[in-house]
Design a protein around this motif. Structure first.
Motif, PDB file in Angstrom:
ATOM      1  N   ASN A  80     -41.150 -14.668  -3.714  1.00 44.49           N
ATOM      2  CA  ASN A  80     -40.305 -14.971  -2.471  1.00 44.49           C
ATOM      3  C   ASN A  80     -40.848 -15.008  -1.189  1.00 44.49           C
ATOM      4  O   ASN A  80     -41.700 -14.260  -1.004  1.00 44.49           O
ATOM      5  CB  ASN A  80     -39.050 -14.646  -2.588  1.00 44.49           C
ATOM      6  N   GLU A  81     -40.252 -15.566   0.032  1.00 49.66           N
ATOM      7  CA  GLU A  81     -40.564 -15.452   1.150  1.00 49.66           C
ATOM      8  C   GLU A  81     -40.168 -14.068   1.607  1.00 49.66           C
ATOM      9  O   GLU A  81     -38.921 -13.869   1.657  1.00 49.66           O
ATOM     10  CB  GLU A  81     -40.227 -16.667   2.273  1.00 49.66           C
ATOM     11  N   ASN A 114     -53.919 -19.098   5.677  1.00 53.33           N
ATOM     12  CA  ASN A 114     -52.786 -17.659   5.704  1.00 53.33           C
ATOM     13  C   ASN A 114     -52.863 -16.958   6.950  1.00 53.33           C
ATOM     14  O   ASN A 114     -54.257 -16.921   7.579  1.00 53.33           O
ATOM     15  CB  ASN A 114     -52.579 -16.865   4.651  1.00 53.33           C
ATOM     16  N   GLY A 141     -44.278 -14.392   4.640  1.00 52.89           N
ATOM     17  CA  GLY A 141     -44.958 -15.181   3.826  1.00 52.89           C
ATOM     18  C   GLY A 141     -44.493 -14.669   2.348  1.00 52.89           C
ATOM     19  O   GLY A 141     -44.105 -13.649   2.319  1.00 52.89           O
ATOM     20  N   ARG A 142     -45.407 -15.602   1.322  1.00 53.49           N
ATOM     21  CA  ARG A 142     -44.641 -15.078  -0.022  1.00 53.49           C
ATOM     22  C   ARG A 142     -46.045 -14.221  -0.598  1.00 53.49           C
ATOM     23  O   ARG A 142     -46.056 -13.487  -1.544  1.00 53.49           O
ATOM     24  CB  ARG A 142     -44.605 -16.312  -0.765  1.00 53.49           C
ATOM     25  N   TYR A 143     -47.323 -14.752  -0.240  1.00 46.36           N
ATOM     26  CA  TYR A 143     -48.599 -14.269  -0.441  1.00 46.36           C
ATOM     27  C   TYR A 143     -49.212 -13.249   0.499  1.00 46.36           C
ATOM     28  O   TYR A 143     -49.164 -13.335   1.682  1.00 46.36           O
ATOM     29  CB  TYR A 143     -49.639 -15.165  -0.605  1.00 46.36           C
ATOM     30  N   ASP A 181     -48.519 -12.160  -5.243  1.00 42.20           N
ATOM     31  CA  ASP A 181     -47.512 -13.040  -5.135  1.00 42.20           C
ATOM     32  C   ASP A 181     -45.995 -12.294  -5.151  1.00 42.20           C
ATOM     33  O   ASP A 181     -45.468 -11.756  -6.114  1.00 42.20           O
ATOM     34  CB  ASP A 181     -47.666 -14.047  -6.202  1.00 42.20           C
ATOM     35  N   ARG A 208     -51.002 -20.759  -1.265  1.00 43.89           N
ATOM     36  CA  ARG A 208     -51.533 -20.060  -2.555  1.00 43.89           C
ATOM     37  C   ARG A 208     -52.829 -20.280  -2.716  1.00 43.89           C
ATOM     38  O   ARG A 208     -53.425 -19.351  -3.064  1.00 43.89           O
ATOM     39  CB  ARG A 208     -50.632 -20.539  -3.663  1.00 43.89           C
ATOM     40  N   GLY A 236     -49.036 -15.213   4.311  1.00 43.62           N
ATOM     41  CA  GLY A 236     -48.446 -16.341   4.346  1.00 43.62           C
ATOM     42  C   GLY A 236     -48.027 -17.227   3.037  1.00 43.62           C
ATOM     43  O   GLY A 236     -47.886 -16.310   2.084  1.00 43.62           O
ATOM     44  N   ASN A 237     -47.953 -18.505   3.068  1.00 41.13           N
ATOM     45  CA  ASN A 237     -47.156 -19.303   2.074  1.00 41.13           C
ATOM     46  C   ASN A 237     -48.149 -20.141   1.334  1.00 41.13           C
ATOM     47  O   ASN A 237     -47.755 -21.099   0.378  1.00 41.13           O
ATOM     48  CB  ASN A 237     -46.304 -20.073   2.571  1.00 41.13           C
ATOM     49  N   TYR A 250     -36.927 -13.071   3.384  1.00 38.44           N
ATOM     50  CA  TYR A 250     -36.589 -13.895   4.423  1.00 38.44           C
ATOM     51  C   TYR A 250     -35.432 -14.735   4.330  1.00 38.44           C
ATOM     52  O   TYR A 250     -34.688 -14.766   5.164  1.00 38.44           O
ATOM     53  CB  TYR A 250     -38.231 -14.498   4.836  1.00 38.44           C
TER      54      TYR A 250
END
Length: 297
Positions: free
Chosen positions: A53-54, A91, A114-116, A50, A85, A82-83, A140
């Motif tokens: 943040n993006e 994703n 993406g955040r992840y 994680d 979770r 991707g985002n 981003y």
């Protein structure tokens, strides 16, 4: 061996579908290539970072185990960004990894937001093991960047040169004393640290980075408080979260748009030390005029 000058995955929050023995998921983001993570043998094992943040993720570098007997445990892995979770399969796929030679670091170009960052192996009776996962990218959504970077700080006391402003200097300073990038109070009753954002914001979340060289327990019991009052040095403002205990690394706490100019961290109790390696605040500005002659400011 490819190493990114700014690895945005370093000591970020990580999780895995399972853990085999002492092979903790955190070892994949500790910058050490001789410490590795490994899941148990299971169906569809996964490892997730994680980034909090993006990010526009440019490249991901994965270091495989330097062990001829077990290096195949990366075979067939899928890299995603991707985002989502919880549903990792939603994703976007960055790369499919047939294999990585023993002890080798391979780099994959992603170019996605993406955040992840997720690595998983489809199939039954699979084991996922890696030694490092580095991510190269940039934040981003700069419009919702870290509000703390332009703020000012103070704390209840200062231990040596561990000044309050070191917790917003952009250096996560995870190694504390050895890197000199953290703030710290003396041992005292109810130690606190305060950030003045200079304006009133709706705070969506606060990211706190704890040291990892030693003394991780010094964060235990810390309360995050957000508001507009300086009564009791700001420590009477509404509470966003309580940090029971966290290992070294960065952890995000959702505050749900709480309104405030001041962000406080305080540990209630006697003979407590509050050490912070970085505090990041994210949110949106609101139209509130601040009267500097008001006694609450």
């Amino acid at each position: 061996m490819k190493r990114f000058p700014e690895n945005v995955a370093l000591w970020r929050t990580v999780s895995a579908s399972s853990q085999y023995g002492v092979w903790n998921a955190r070892y994949a983001v500790d910058s050490l290539h001789h410490t590795c993570t490994q899941t148990a043998e299971e169906t569809n094992p996964w490892h997730k970072v994680d980034l909090l943040n993006e990010y526009q993720v440019k490249n991901v570098a994965i270091t495989n185990r330097d062990d001829l007997a077990t290096y195949q445990r990366i075979n067939g892995a899928v890299l995603r960004v991707g985002n989502f979770r919880d549903d990792i399969y939603r994703n976007t796929i960055c790369a499919e990894i047939p294999t990585i030679p023993s002890g080798v670091t391979e780099t994959y170009s992603c170019g996605m937001v993406g955040r992840y960052v997720i690595l998983h192996i489809p199939g039954a009776q699979r084991i996922l093991s890696i030694c490092e996962l580095d991510v190269n990218g940039h934040q981003y959504r700069t419009a919702i960047g870290n509000l703390a970077s332009n703020g000012s700080t103070t704390q209840s006391s200062t231990s040596g040169d561990w000044f309050a402003e070191k917790a917003i200097d952009g250096n996560r300073g995870l190694h504390g004393l050895r890197k000199g990038g953290c703030s710290s109070t003396l041992a005292e009753t109810n130690p606190w640290w305060r950030l003045d954002l200079s304006n009133v914001y709706n705070v969506s979340r606060v990211v706190v980075t704890n040291r990892n060289d030693c003394c991780v327990e010094q964060i235990n019991g810390a309360e995050i408080r957000i508001g507009n009052s300086l009564e009791n040095n700001g420590n009477n403002n509404p509470r966003c979260a309580v940090i029971p205990a966290i290992p070294g690394g960065s952890y995000s706490y959702s505050c749900g748009g709480m309104e405030g100019r001041y962000v406080n961290l305080i540990i209630p109790g006697v003979m407590k030390i509050l050490t912070l390696c970085e505090v990041e605040v994210f949110g949106e500005g609101i139209s509130v005029a601040v009267d500097c002659n008001d006694k609450n400011y």
